[in-house]
Structure formats: C-alpha cells, structure tokens
Enzyme design. Structure first.
Site: not given
Length: 308
Positions: A258-259
C-alpha cells in the site's frame, strides 16, 4: 517537493526459519535488517522512481543510526531529528513455513524539544509542497498530532496526504487533505464493517465506493483505496470513480504494498498527467512490491506498468 514524516520508524529484523517450535531453541536460515515505517517506504519508492523527496521523522540511538544509514544508502534524502533518549525500535519479523509472526516494539519517547524542531522544519514548507503523514504515532505523542500539524500549516498551500487508521485519519479530514489512502480493511473499520469478508468483487467495489464518498463528504479531496488482489479504487476530486485491477502474479511479500502504491500514485502526478495515469503507476508500484521480497526498483515497477 514531497516530504514524508515517519514518527516511529523501525529497524525491521527479519529472520527466516523452517518451522518455529515454541519453548525450544530455533535456528534461522537467513537474517536481514531493513528500515521500516510507512513514510520511509513511500520515500524509498519515490526515490527509486526518480522523484525528489525528503524523509523526516525521529530517530534515536544505535538503531536510529542504522535506519539513517540504510535510507541514505538506498538513495533517500533524510533529515531526521535525533532524540536524546532511547533507541529507535526494533521490530522482529519471524518468517516460517506456516506464515509470519511479528513482534513490534513501542519506540522511544519523543520529547517536547524534538517536536518543536519538527514543527520548525515543517514551517519551511512552501505552497505546492506535498506532505505525507503516514503510519502510527508513538504513545508519547498527542493523538491529534496529524490534525495539529495540518492546522499549523493551514493557508500555506501545502497539499496533505494522510495514510493512517481510525481517529488519526478521521481527525485529519476537517483540514481537507489532498489525498487519503486507506486500504479496504481500514476503510471498513472506520464504519464498523469487515470488508475483508466480502468475496464478491462487485459488492466490495460498491461498499468501498460508498464509504469513499462519505470520506469525501467529510473533507478529503481524493480517496485512494488499495484492495489487495482486487486492485484499487480512486474517488477523485471531481467525484469520478476510477477502478483498476491488480495484475496476476506470485505474491512474495505484501507488506508495504500500500505504501508503494501511494508512492507510485504521487510519482504519477495526477494533476499533471491525469488520474488514470497516476492510478496505473500506483497499481504497478504496489504490485511490484507484492511480487518481490524487497521494496521495488523503477525497472520492476515500469515492467509491470508497461503491461497494464
């Protein structure tokens, strides 16, 4: 310029072994140290994509020294504030054949002087700069720290990006962030629902869209939701919904995917290149992370991007 803030970075100590036997001495087959923290991950992927950025945050002790060394070695520009006491936390990741077990430490105390130094550094941000506030905060910091930072910079033309859970995210919405990026599980938790239990893709998209629209109504300009194997959904500043499937591949390590997606989306510069381009680069970056053991390099990301 893009700035990321990681309030509680960690030195991730990854140990691989066959099967762990509780109560016995276990021998590892491999060990490694990695710099951990959502903001650090975003900075690392941005740097890999050639996007200039500055990683801010707090470090302490010998573990903090190693975090700074690893980040600098990876090509990141760092301006960490050193704490007077303690050591940056060590998070132990035990990878065995039956899965992964994590032991996450609490982190060192952040004193008032260090907070003031961070505030003074953030005061130098200018109109058009992007500030990424990502991840959890130490227990020694006020629960409304994200909101306070945004309040202090109000009217400066700084664009806020928030990737956080629960109250940290909800309290930030009043300051109209440019972008918020929950994953679908975090999004569901905000509204008391387990979206991870929804197996039908169309139903999942409908629920994610519904909750994303609520977040927009509460102040977020853009809402980017990562949905693991189901791809991602973007509700943009015009109220339009963009959906992109995740490419098929073998998932090796989804931690930080997600980062990486957030970094790819920002690198795609949606205001310059359009939402679809930015989302595509975000999906490629998140997938490249999931398909590799470490944070991806630009060539890994672009190889996927060119196939989407």
């Amino acid at each position: 310029m893009i700035y990321t803030v990681t309030f509680n970075p960690a030195l991730d100590y990854v140990m691989k072994l066959g099967t762990m036997k509780k109560g016995f001495t276990n021998r590892t087959s491999e060990e490694m140290y990695l710099a951990g923290g959502k903001g650090l991950n975003v900075s690392s992927v941005l740097s890999g994509l050639g996007v200039d950025n500055v990683a801010l945050g707090f470090t302490a002790g010998f573990t903090g020294n190693e975090i700074e060394r690893l980040m600098t070695e990876s090509g990141c520009r760092c301006e960490f504030i050193r704490l007077k006491e303690g050591n940056s936390r060590i998070n132990v990741k035990l990878k065995e054949s039956g899965g992964e077990t994590e032991l996450n430490a609490g982190g060192p105390p952040v004193d008032e002087e260090a907070r003031q130094k961070l505030s003074e550094r953030l005061d130098k941000l200018q109109s058009g700069d992007i500030l990424v506030l990502a991840g959890s905060i130490p227990k020694t910091m006020p629960a409304d720290i994200y909101s306070s930072i945004m309040e202090n910079l109000k009217g400066r033309g700084v664009k806020f990006v928030v990737d956080a859970e629960k109250d940290l995210l909800l309290k930030a919405l009043a300051h109209k962030p440019f972008l918020v990026k929950p994953n679908h599980m975090e999004l569901g938790e905000l509204f008391g629902e387990s979206l991870a239990e929804i197996s039908d893709t169309d139903e999942l998209i409908a629920r994610v869209t519904e909750y994303a629209e609520i977040l927009r109504g509460m102040g977020a300009e853009n809402v980017l939701v990562s949905m693991a194997g189901d791809g991602a959904l973007l509700l943009d500043g015009n109220g339009d919904v963009h959906i992109m499937d995740a490419p098929v591949g073998q998932v090796v390590n989804s931690v930080g995917a997600g980062d990486a997606m957030l970094a790819g989306f920002l690198a795609g510069d949606p205001e310059k290149n359009g939402y679809d381009y930015a989302l595509k680069l975000g999906i490629a970056s998140g997938s490249a992370r999931a398909f590799s053991e470490f944070l991806p390099k630009s060539e890994q990301i672009m190889a996927i991007f060119n196939k989407l």
